[in-house]
Scaffold this active site. Structure first.
Site, short mmCIF file in Angstrom:
data_model
loop_
_atom_site.label_atom_id
_atom_site.label_comp_id
_atom_site.label_asym_id
_atom_site.label_seq_id
_atom_site.Cartn_x
_atom_site.Cartn_y
_atom_site.Cartn_z
CG HIS A 1 2.78 -11.20 -1.52
ND1 HIS A 1 1.97 -11.19 -0.42
CD2 HIS A 1 2.62 -12.42 -2.09
CE1 HIS A 1 1.35 -12.36 -0.30
NE2 HIS A 1 1.71 -13.12 -1.31
CG ASP B 1 6.08 -11.71 0.01
OD1 ASP B 1 5.89 -10.82 0.88
OD2 ASP B 1 6.85 -11.54 -0.95
CG HIS C 1 -17.58 8.71 -6.15
ND1 HIS C 1 -16.62 8.66 -7.14
CD2 HIS C 1 -17.13 7.92 -5.15
CE1 HIS C 1 -15.64 7.87 -6.76
NE2 HIS C 1 -15.92 7.41 -5.56
CE1 TYR D 1 -9.90 -5.86 9.84
CE2 TYR D 1 -7.73 -4.95 9.39
CZ TYR D 1 -8.80 -5.76 9.02
OH TYR D 1 -8.76 -6.45 7.85
CD GLU E 1 14.71 -12.48 -0.85
OE1 GLU E 1 15.90 -12.72 -1.18
OE2 GLU E 1 13.73 -12.95 -1.46
#
Ligand SMILES: [Zn+2]
Ligand SMILES: [Zn+2]
Length: 401
Positions: A106, A111, A247, A303, A378
């Site tokens: 994460h 999370d 490539h 998006y 946190e």
């Protein structure tokens, strides 16, 4: 401390444990099976009705306010979105709850987003009796790859009841923890992927005159593409063209038949997107031709532009002032050329996406999302929950303009 802040305080430790559990068990986009199961278990335990299996592993939970006011002039349903997926990165952070999955981490804070939204849903369950509107909770899969937001909308998450406003948050490691950052108007770019196949004629590396070298042609294409942003677009309109893959070839003495380039285009409006695509194709085809080679170009639009609604933004800012001092409410100075599929919600409702700081006090090493070293503070969980809850309550109490 207000009663809501006290409620948040009471469940904070549990929500942090939930976040750590998600962090220990990350799952890649489209494979968020355990994450979805856990979310569903928590919602069931807290008696929050929800639908699973939306857009793959997505979940939509709904709390219907008992005091919904039947007024067309009010926002009646607010959606709050959290993305759930992790990234293919080997975690380098040494914490007790580090990822147990080799090569999965994460590293974008999803999370944290998921845990915050669970905490928010839990508090709203307690406030259900007094709610003057409905609150929908979107646990969204696959942000990092195929755009789970678009699929959730296609599968009807914005209907029954119809969602008026969607808000969402993202962790921001460059901002100090305790701060919230709002962006007015355009916040994230539209993204388009491109792939260019350059075809030449294979031959021995010692006899280049007998073939057509696609590597030389493709190299000129890479250089030519640099001129689009510098020469064909206005310096006041941010645009990006990045070739990220090149490539070709298998052996030192063989000029290959083909070279393949791929990369991304980022713009802040759809008109620029159309123009840049046209110019990439023109340059690639004509440049290849001038070397006797052939180029074929394929675009995949990803998006759209993420645009924040100014009315909703000012209502959220009012809510932020209820619990944060002025110096902790920040405003971004310019849009980011990053992309986020929250932008699909911007197309169908009024939306605001905002950032929550995760940089610990005194920390000098700047962190980045999508880094193996990403270790968000946190404390941002409490800030995120408070903002989602107070922001939603403020939106439900407002009259539409
Ligand atoms: Zn990400
Ligand atoms: Zn993210």
């Amino acid at each position: 401390m207000t009663p809501i802040e006290r409620k948040i305080e009471e469940i904070l430790e549990e929500i942090i444990c939930i976040r750590r559990d998600f962090h220990t068990n990350p799952e890649l986009s489209e494979y968020e099976v355990r994450t979805a199961q856990k979310i569903s278990e928590y919602l069931t335990a807290w008696e929050i009705p929800h639908q699973t299996g939306v857009a793959g592993n997505g979940i939509v939970a709904l709390l219907q306010g008992k005091k919904v006011q039947d007024e067309a002039k009010r926002f009646q349903t607010i959606g709050i979105r959290a993305d759930m997926d992790a990234l293919p990165i080997q975690e380098a952070v040494d914490v007790p709850f580090r990822s147990v999955k080799s090569g999965v981490m994460h590293a974008c804070g999803h999370d944290i987003h998921t845990a915050i939204l669970l905490g928010t849903a839990r508090i709203f369950k307690e406030l259900e009796e007094d709610l003057t509107g409905n609150v929908k909770f979107f646990f969204q899969p696959s942000e990092e790859t195929v755009g789970g937001a678009e699929r959730m909308i296609q599968e009807g998450c914005m209907e029954n009841p119809k969602v008026d406003v969607v808000i969402g948050l993202h962790v921001a490691p460059e901002i100090p923890v305790g701060c919230i950052e709002f962006c007015k108007g355009k916040m994230n770019a539209a993204s388009t992927e491109f792939k260019i196949w350059v075809e030449g004629i294979e031959c021995h590396g010692a006899h280049p005159e007998t073939g057509i070298d696609p590597i030389v042609a493709a190299s000129h294409i890479v250089c030519a593409l640099q001129s689009i942003v510098s020469r064909n677009t206005s310096p006041t309109q941010p645009t990006v063209i990045t070739v990220a893959q090149f490539h070709a070839g298998k052996k030192n003495n063989i000029i290959p038949k083909e070279a393949v380039l791929s990369g991304i285009i980022r713009t802040l409006n759809m008109k620029s997107r159309t123009f840049l695509k046209k110019r990439v194709e023109e340059l690639a085809v004509l440049c290849a031709e001038s070397f006797g080679a052939k180029a074929r170009v394929q675009f995949t639009d990803s998006y759209p532009v993420l645009i924040n609604d100014e009315e909703i933004e000012s209502i959220l800012e009012k809510a932020a002032r209820q619990f944060l001092p002025k110096n902790k409410i920040l405003h971004c100075s310019e849009p980011s050329m990053g992309a986020d599929d929250f932008s699909y919600f911007s197309r169908v409702a009024k939306t605001v996406y905002f950032n929550i700081g995760t940089l610990s006090e005194g920390e000098s090493v700047p962190q980045r999302v999508h880094s193996a070293h990403f270790n968000p503070d946190e404390q941002c969980i409490e800030v995120g929950m408070t903002m989602e809850i107070l922001g939603t309550l403020e939106l439900l109490s407002q009259k539409k303009k």
